[in-house]
Design a protein around this motif. Structure first.
Motif, PDB file in Angstrom:
ATOM      1  N   ASN A   1       0.800  -1.237   0.000  1.00 37.86           N
ATOM      2  CA  ASN A   1       0.000   0.000   0.000  1.00 37.86           C
ATOM      3  C   ASN A   1       0.824   1.275   0.000  1.00 37.86           C
ATOM      4  O   ASN A   1       0.300   2.355   0.259  1.00 37.86           O
ATOM      5  CB  ASN A   1      -0.985   0.008   1.177  1.00 37.86           C
ATOM      6  N   SER A   2       2.104   1.163  -0.288  1.00 39.50           N
ATOM      7  CA  SER A   2       2.975   2.341  -0.300  1.00 39.50           C
ATOM      8  C   SER A   2       2.755   3.162  -1.571  1.00 39.50           C
ATOM      9  O   SER A   2       2.273   2.647  -2.585  1.00 39.50           O
ATOM     10  CB  SER A   2       4.441   1.908  -0.216  1.00 39.50           C
ATOM     11  N   PRO A   3       3.115   4.445  -1.514  1.00 44.09           N
ATOM     12  CA  PRO A   3       3.047   5.260  -2.725  1.00 44.09           C
ATOM     13  C   PRO A   3       3.855   4.655  -3.876  1.00 44.09           C
ATOM     14  O   PRO A   3       3.441   4.726  -5.035  1.00 44.09           O
ATOM     15  CB  PRO A   3       3.632   6.605  -2.282  1.00 44.09           C
ATOM     16  N   GLU A   4       4.982   4.033  -3.551  1.00 34.79           N
ATOM     17  CA  GLU A   4       5.822   3.423  -4.589  1.00 34.79           C
ATOM     18  C   GLU A   4       5.129   2.228  -5.249  1.00 34.79           C
ATOM     19  O   GLU A   4       5.235   2.036  -6.459  1.00 34.79           O
ATOM     20  CB  GLU A   4       7.172   2.976  -4.000  1.00 34.79           C
ATOM     21  N   ALA A   5       4.406   1.441  -4.462  1.00 27.24           N
ATOM     22  CA  ALA A   5       3.675   0.297  -5.024  1.00 27.24           C
ATOM     23  C   ALA A   5       2.593   0.778  -5.992  1.00 27.24           C
ATOM     24  O   ALA A   5       2.402   0.187  -7.062  1.00 27.24           O
ATOM     25  CB  ALA A   5       3.062  -0.551  -3.909  1.00 27.24           C
TER      26      ALA A   5
ATOM     27  N   SER B   1      -0.830  -7.542  -5.945  1.00 24.95           N
ATOM     28  CA  SER B   1      -0.945  -7.979  -4.549  1.00 24.95           C
ATOM     29  C   SER B   1      -0.295  -6.992  -3.577  1.00 24.95           C
ATOM     30  O   SER B   1      -0.521  -7.077  -2.372  1.00 24.95           O
ATOM     31  CB  SER B   1      -0.333  -9.375  -4.372  1.00 24.95           C
ATOM     32  N   ASP B   2       0.474  -6.046  -4.090  1.00 27.27           N
ATOM     33  CA  ASP B   2       1.120  -5.050  -3.231  1.00 27.27           C
ATOM     34  C   ASP B   2       0.173  -3.937  -2.783  1.00 27.27           C
ATOM     35  O   ASP B   2       0.543  -3.108  -1.945  1.00 27.27           O
ATOM     36  CB  ASP B   2       2.327  -4.427  -3.934  1.00 27.27           C
ATOM     37  N   VAL B   3      -1.015  -3.898  -3.377  1.00 29.83           N
ATOM     38  CA  VAL B   3      -2.002  -2.898  -2.962  1.00 29.83           C
ATOM     39  C   VAL B   3      -3.230  -3.648  -2.464  1.00 29.83           C
ATOM     40  O   VAL B   3      -3.924  -4.297  -3.235  1.00 29.83           O
ATOM     41  CB  VAL B   3      -2.365  -1.930  -4.112  1.00 29.83           C
TER      42      VAL B   3
ATOM     43  N   ARG C   1      -8.611  -0.983   0.004  1.00 28.95           N
ATOM     44  CA  ARG C   1      -9.703  -0.800  -0.972  1.00 28.95           C
ATOM     45  C   ARG C   1      -9.706   0.608  -1.575  1.00 28.95           C
ATOM     46  O   ARG C   1      -9.853   0.763  -2.778  1.00 28.95           O
ATOM     47  CB  ARG C   1     -11.042  -1.098  -0.279  1.00 28.95           C
ATOM     48  N   ARG C   2      -9.571   1.619  -0.777  1.00 33.53           N
ATOM     49  CA  ARG C   2      -9.587   2.998  -1.304  1.00 33.53           C
ATOM     50  C   ARG C   2      -8.395   3.250  -2.235  1.00 33.53           C
ATOM     51  O   ARG C   2      -8.523   3.921  -3.244  1.00 33.53           O
ATOM     52  CB  ARG C   2      -9.620   4.008  -0.164  1.00 33.53           C
ATOM     53  N   LYS C   3      -7.247   2.698  -1.887  1.00 31.61           N
ATOM     54  CA  LYS C   3      -6.068   2.867  -2.739  1.00 31.61           C
ATOM     55  C   LYS C   3      -6.229   2.080  -4.038  1.00 31.61           C
ATOM     56  O   LYS C   3      -5.758   2.509  -5.096  1.00 31.61           O
ATOM     57  CB  LYS C   3      -4.807   2.455  -1.997  1.00 31.61           C
ATOM     58  N   ARG C   4      -6.893   0.954  -3.970  1.00 31.18           N
ATOM     59  CA  ARG C   4      -7.169   0.185  -5.187  1.00 31.18           C
ATOM     60  C   ARG C   4      -8.083   0.980  -6.122  1.00 31.18           C
ATOM     61  O   ARG C   4      -7.836   1.046  -7.319  1.00 31.18           O
ATOM     62  CB  ARG C   4      -7.828  -1.156  -4.839  1.00 31.18           C
ATOM     63  N   ILE C   5      -9.108   1.571  -5.555  1.00 28.16           N
ATOM     64  CA  ILE C   5     -10.035   2.346  -6.386  1.00 28.16           C
ATOM     65  C   ILE C   5      -9.330   3.557  -6.981  1.00 28.16           C
ATOM     66  O   ILE C   5      -9.469   3.846  -8.176  1.00 28.16           O
ATOM     67  CB  ILE C   5     -11.293   2.730  -5.573  1.00 28.16           C
ATOM     68  N   LEU C   6      -8.535   4.261  -6.183  1.00 24.72           N
ATOM     69  CA  LEU C   6      -7.767   5.392  -6.697  1.00 24.72           C
ATOM     70  C   LEU C   6      -6.830   4.941  -7.815  1.00 24.72           C
ATOM     71  O   LEU C   6      -6.751   5.585  -8.871  1.00 24.72           O
ATOM     72  CB  LEU C   6      -6.958   6.044  -5.573  1.00 24.72           C
TER      73      LEU C   6
END
Length: 137
Positions: free
Chosen positions: A7-11, A84-86, A89-94
């Motif tokens: 869930n990192s910005p880099e991922a 799989s690094d994300v 849920r909110r980050k996935r949608i973004l």
């Protein structure tokens, strides 16, 4: 492939980088879109670091080239590992929304971009309704 924290910005940036080169051609309009949509701010990663993630991703897939030099940009196992690094849920949608915007920034969504976007959304159980509900506010 480099390891980034879940869930990192880099991922997230690496997934967006994957979309930028999915059709085998990085269009300057894709880079312009990153600025226009304030992607760096949205994923909490400065432009310079995003650029480094993009370069690192290109280096990593280049290192995976076969003996004849060919590179499989859309290798399913790699894609699934990166997805799989994300997990948030909110980050996935973004990420889906930004990937869609990147894909269409050059005026068309290529077959490879469409396949990648479709696979990502299916893998993450994200629908177009989810994207609209989250970003239509």
């Amino acid at each position: 492939m480099r390891n980034y924290s879940p869930n990192s910005p880099e991922a997230i940036a690496r997934l967006l980088a994957m979309f930028m080169i999915a059709d085998g051609n990085m269009d300057p309009r894709e880079l312009e879109l990153l600025e226009k949509l304030h992607v760096y701010h949205l994923i909490n990663l400065p432009r310079k670091q995003f650029s480094q993630v993009l370069r690192d991703f290109c280096d990593d897939i280049s290192d995976e080239a076969s003996d004849d030099g060919s590179i499989r940009l859309l290798e399913r196992e790699r894609i699934d590992n990166l997805l799989s690094d994300v997990t948030d849920r909110r980050k996935r949608i973004l990420t889906c929304v930004l990937a869609m915007d990147i894909s269409k920034s050059d005026g068309t969504i290529s077959d490879s971009e469409m396949a990648l976007l479709s696979h990502m959304m299916k893998s993450w159980a994200v629908t177009l309704d989810d994207l609209e509900r989250e970003f239509a506010r």
